[in-house]
Design an enzyme around this catalytic site. Structure first.
Site, PDB file in Angstrom:
ATOM      1  N   TYR A  10       0.009  -2.246 -12.517  1.00 56.45           N
ATOM      2  CA  TYR A  10      -1.127  -1.462 -12.752  1.00 56.45           C
ATOM      3  C   TYR A  10      -1.375  -1.718 -13.866  1.00 56.45           C
ATOM      4  CZ  TYR A  10      -1.404  -3.250  -7.818  1.00 56.45           C
ATOM      5  OH  TYR A  10      -1.200  -3.536  -6.523  1.00 56.45           O
ATOM      6  N   TYR A  14      -9.911   5.657 -12.403  1.00 54.46           N
ATOM      7  CA  TYR A  14      -9.405   5.804 -11.466  1.00 54.46           C
ATOM      8  C   TYR A  14      -9.094   7.451 -10.886  1.00 54.46           C
ATOM      9  CZ  TYR A  14      -7.956   1.170 -10.685  1.00 54.46           C
ATOM     10  OH  TYR A  14      -7.252  -0.132 -10.269  1.00 54.46           O
ATOM     11  N   GLU A  21       3.802  -6.495   1.720  1.00 60.50           N
ATOM     12  CA  GLU A  21       3.391  -6.921   0.147  1.00 60.50           C
ATOM     13  C   GLU A  21       3.269  -5.864  -0.317  1.00 60.50           C
ATOM     14  OE1 GLU A  21      -0.212  -8.699   1.263  1.00 60.50           O
ATOM     15  OE2 GLU A  21       0.144 -10.577   2.352  1.00 60.50           O
ATOM     16  N   PRO A  22       4.746  -5.054  -0.858  1.00 62.57           N
ATOM     17  CA  PRO A  22       4.250  -4.284  -1.799  1.00 62.57           C
ATOM     18  C   PRO A  22       4.549  -4.406  -3.155  1.00 62.57           C
ATOM     19  CG  PRO A  22       6.857  -4.487  -1.234  1.00 62.57           C
ATOM     20  CD  PRO A  22       6.032  -4.811  -0.427  1.00 62.57           C
ATOM     21  N   GLY A  23       3.593  -3.525  -3.501  1.00 66.82           N
ATOM     22  CA  GLY A  23       3.742  -4.287  -4.754  1.00 66.82           C
ATOM     23  C   GLY A  23       3.876  -2.699  -5.868  1.00 66.82           C
ATOM     24  N   ARG A  24       2.841  -1.656  -6.110  1.00 65.12           N
ATOM     25  CA  ARG A  24       3.235  -0.070  -6.702  1.00 65.12           C
ATOM     26  C   ARG A  24       4.731   0.430  -6.375  1.00 65.12           C
ATOM     27  NH1 ARG A  24      -1.342   2.792  -8.325  1.00 65.12           N
ATOM     28  NH2 ARG A  24      -2.491   1.698  -6.301  1.00 65.12           N
ATOM     29  N   GLY A  27       1.044  -0.981  -0.050  1.00 65.86           N
ATOM     30  CA  GLY A  27       0.018  -0.286  -0.087  1.00 65.86           C
ATOM     31  C   GLY A  27       1.361   0.758  -0.558  1.00 65.86           C
ATOM     32  N   CYS A  52     -13.313   2.886 -28.710  1.00 66.72           N
ATOM     33  CA  CYS A  52     -14.201   4.026 -29.290  1.00 66.72           C
ATOM     34  C   CYS A  52     -15.332   3.882 -27.172  1.00 66.72           C
ATOM     35  CB  CYS A  52     -15.359   2.890 -29.820  1.00 66.72           C
ATOM     36  SG  CYS A  52     -14.941   2.715 -31.034  1.00 66.72           S
TER      37      CYS A  52
HETATM   38  N1  LLP Z   1      -1.694  -7.126  -0.289  1.00 70.53           N
HETATM   39  C1  LLP Z   1      -2.999  -7.138  -0.389  1.00 70.53           C
HETATM   40  C2  LLP Z   1      -3.535  -7.971   0.365  1.00 70.53           C
HETATM   41  C3  LLP Z   1      -3.048  -6.183  -2.031  1.00 70.53           C
HETATM   42  O1  LLP Z   1      -4.209  -6.111  -1.850  1.00 70.53           O
HETATM   43  C4  LLP Z   1      -2.806  -5.246  -2.541  1.00 70.53           C
HETATM   44  C5  LLP Z   1      -2.743  -4.056  -3.645  1.00 70.53           C
HETATM   45  C6  LLP Z   1      -0.794  -5.515  -2.530  1.00 70.53           C
HETATM   46  C7  LLP Z   1      -0.687  -6.315  -0.700  1.00 70.53           C
HETATM   47  C8  LLP Z   1      -0.175  -4.397  -3.154  1.00 70.53           C
HETATM   48  O2  LLP Z   1      -0.369  -3.087  -2.849  1.00 70.53           O
HETATM   49  P1  LLP Z   1       1.126  -2.257  -3.209  1.00 70.53           P
HETATM   50  O3  LLP Z   1       1.728  -1.759  -2.880  1.00 70.53           O
HETATM   51  O4  LLP Z   1       0.857  -2.300  -4.749  1.00 70.53           O
HETATM   52  O5  LLP Z   1      -0.357  -0.824  -3.060  1.00 70.53           O
HETATM   53  N2  LLP Z   1      -4.884  -1.294  -9.506  1.00 70.53           N
HETATM   54  C9  LLP Z   1      -4.724  -0.103  -8.461  1.00 70.53           C
HETATM   55  C10 LLP Z   1      -4.759  -0.436  -7.209  1.00 70.53           C
HETATM   56  C11 LLP Z   1      -5.288  -2.146  -6.014  1.00 70.53           C
HETATM   57  C12 LLP Z   1      -4.361  -2.734  -5.056  1.00 70.53           C
HETATM   58  C13 LLP Z   1      -5.110  -3.831  -4.684  1.00 70.53           C
HETATM   59  N3  LLP Z   1      -4.442  -4.375  -4.322  1.00 70.53           N
HETATM   60  C14 LLP Z   1      -4.450   0.851  -9.247  1.00 70.53           C
HETATM   61  O6  LLP Z   1      -3.449   0.903  -9.939  1.00 70.53           O
HETATM   62  O7  LLP Z   1      -4.469   2.029  -8.569  1.00 70.53           O
END
Ligand code: LLP
Length: 427
Positions: A384, A328, A285-288, A247, A355
């Site tokens: 994403y 978003y 659990e970082p993604g972004r 997050g 379209c």
């Molecule tokens: N852990 C859990 C349980 C999650 O649901 C998520 C993201 C993450 C980790 C990773 O979160 P991050 O570090 O990437 O913020 N599509 C949207 C973001 C959706 C996030 C969903 N869950 C966007 O493009 O902003």
């Protein structure tokens, strides 16, 4: 215009050529065509190093959130750096297996809707922990573990009822959201799990939302988690893992100063404070934060058209390739691959060929003048982006390239119409 350390920088003759690491992006556009996703391996390594530094001295594993960008080569790169993975489906489990089998033991399985077959696959793979989100899921997991003569390692994902300021679609930590188990019910579920021969309560997890640029709500959530961990320990339910979720956000605005290292340090300070005295292991659990700024989407300008007072720059990339602006109202910086000496700024909408009026990358944006044939980079598109792409309008999805220093490698070929139409049949 300043592009902060994103591994996408202007350089070359007159500082006019945008490059990813040492490779001019125009060369990649020429070699692989557009639309094209380009990722910097160096930027990914740098973010992983930042986590290691920020959490030095804390036993921890970064379980990269596969949903952000699940390309096999990216997962392989991360696994090689010691990352674990946060997955949400049997499909993502299979991606981890194909990228690096040894990483399966560092997998946490999240998600509100795990199906029996997905649980079976994860049990067989020997993952680290299931992040369970409801009593019914706990029941099913026990039944599947019993059938497989296994013990399922379990964490409950608790819902801390903490508000995190972000877009409503990506905020998850309130009771109004479908995620997690209310704190008040978690205790009873842990007791239940601890009495089962086929469940081993081993952790607790929390995730309050995404694109959060302030460390404070993470602290609030972890404080509640920590209280529960202490109470459970008094009942002889000793949890080994605290999973702080993902997050952590980034700045998508290149005109704003943004120091990822400082934000991560602030986050780590808050997390460390709440973990004081906890003698287990931290999972993240970082993604972004890991992958967003390591990627850009290259698109070629097809047409520039004027409707009354509005100017539309129509590119060959569209909302099916990168849906964040449409879904978003997300902001992504868009910059030309070649800067011209006397760039006149004009106010334009940058749109794709799909379209739908929602098919835009930017609205009323002041940009250097663009003409047909120019190529632009849509920045911070590593997270994403491709992961949420689709074939809407029967468009083949972009190719993906990984840059490492002066080298570049195709890591997903462009889709063909044969790929798209293959599964369909005439009646
Ligand atoms: N852990 C859990 C349980 C999650 O649901 C998520 C993201 C993450 C980790 C990773 O979160 P991050 O570090 O990437 O913020 N599509 C949207 C973001 C959706 C996030 C969903 N869950 C966007 O493009 O902003």
């Amino acid at each position: 215009m300043r592009i902060p350390a994103r591994n996408f920088q202007y350089g070359g003759k007159n500082g006019a050529e945008l490059a990813c690491e040492k490779v001019p992006l125009s060369r990649l556009a020429q070699t692989y065509g557009t639309p094209l996703y380009v990722y910097s391996a160096g930027a990914i390594r740098e973010r992983m190093r930042m986590f290691a530094a920020a959490f030095q001295g804390v036993r921890h594993t970064v379980c990269y959130s596969v949903k952000a960008n699940s390309n096999l080569s990216i997962l392989q790169l991360l696994a090689g750096l010691g990352a674990g993975f946060d997955i949400v489906s049997g499909g993502e489990l299979e991606r981890v297996r194909r990228s690096d089998k040894k990483a399966l033991k560092r997998v946490v399985f999240s998600g509100v809707g795990k199906a029996a077959a997905e649980m079976d696959a994860a049990l067989a793979a020997g993952i680290l922990v299931f992040n369970v989100e409801s009593a019914a899921e706990l029941d099913l997991l026990e039944a599947r573990a019993r059938a497989a003569h296994k013990v399922a390692p379990v964490a409950l994902r608790v819902n801390p009822d903490v508000f995190a300021e972000t877009h409503p679609y990506i905020s998850t930590g309130l009771h109004a959201h479908k995620f997690g188990v209310p704190m008040s019910e978690a205790r009873a579920l842990y007791r239940l799990a601890s009495r089962s021969k086929h469940l081993l309560p081993t952790g607790i997890s929390v995730h309050i939302g995404s694109q959060i640029q302030n460390a404070e709500p993470f602290g609030q959530a972890l404080r509640r988690v920590r209280e529960l961990v202490t109470d459970l320990a008094a009942e002889n339910i000793a949890l080994r893992y605290i999973d702080a979720g993902g997050g952590l956000g980034i700045s998508y605005r290149i005109e704003e100063p943004f120091d990822p290292q400082a934000l991560l340090a602030q986050y780590a300070r808050v997390v460390r404070a709440e973990l004081e005295g906890f003698d287990g292991e931290l999972l993240l659990e970082p993604g972004r934060f890991v992958i967003a700024q390591a990627g850009a989407l290259l698109a070629q300008v097809l047409y520039v058209k004027r409707n009354g007072s509005k100017t539309f720059v129509v590119t060959d990339a569209a909302m099916n390739d990168l849906i964040r602006p449409a879904l978003y109202q997300a902001h992504h910086a868009i910059v030309p691959l070649r800067r011209r000496a006397k760039d006149q700024a004009t106010v334009v909408d940058v749109v794709g060929p799909v379209c739908e009026s929602g098919d835009f990358f930017a609205r009323d944006r002041s940009m250097p003048e663009l003409t047909a044939g120019d190529t632009v980079a849509i920045l911070d598109a590593g997270a994403y982006g491709m992961a949420q792409s689709s074939n809407y309008n029967t468009r083949t999805r972009p190719a993906e390239v990984l840059v490492d220093g002066g080298k570049h490698k195709l890591i997903r070929r462009r889709e063909t119409l044969r790929d798209l139409l293959g599964p369909e049949m005439l009646r």
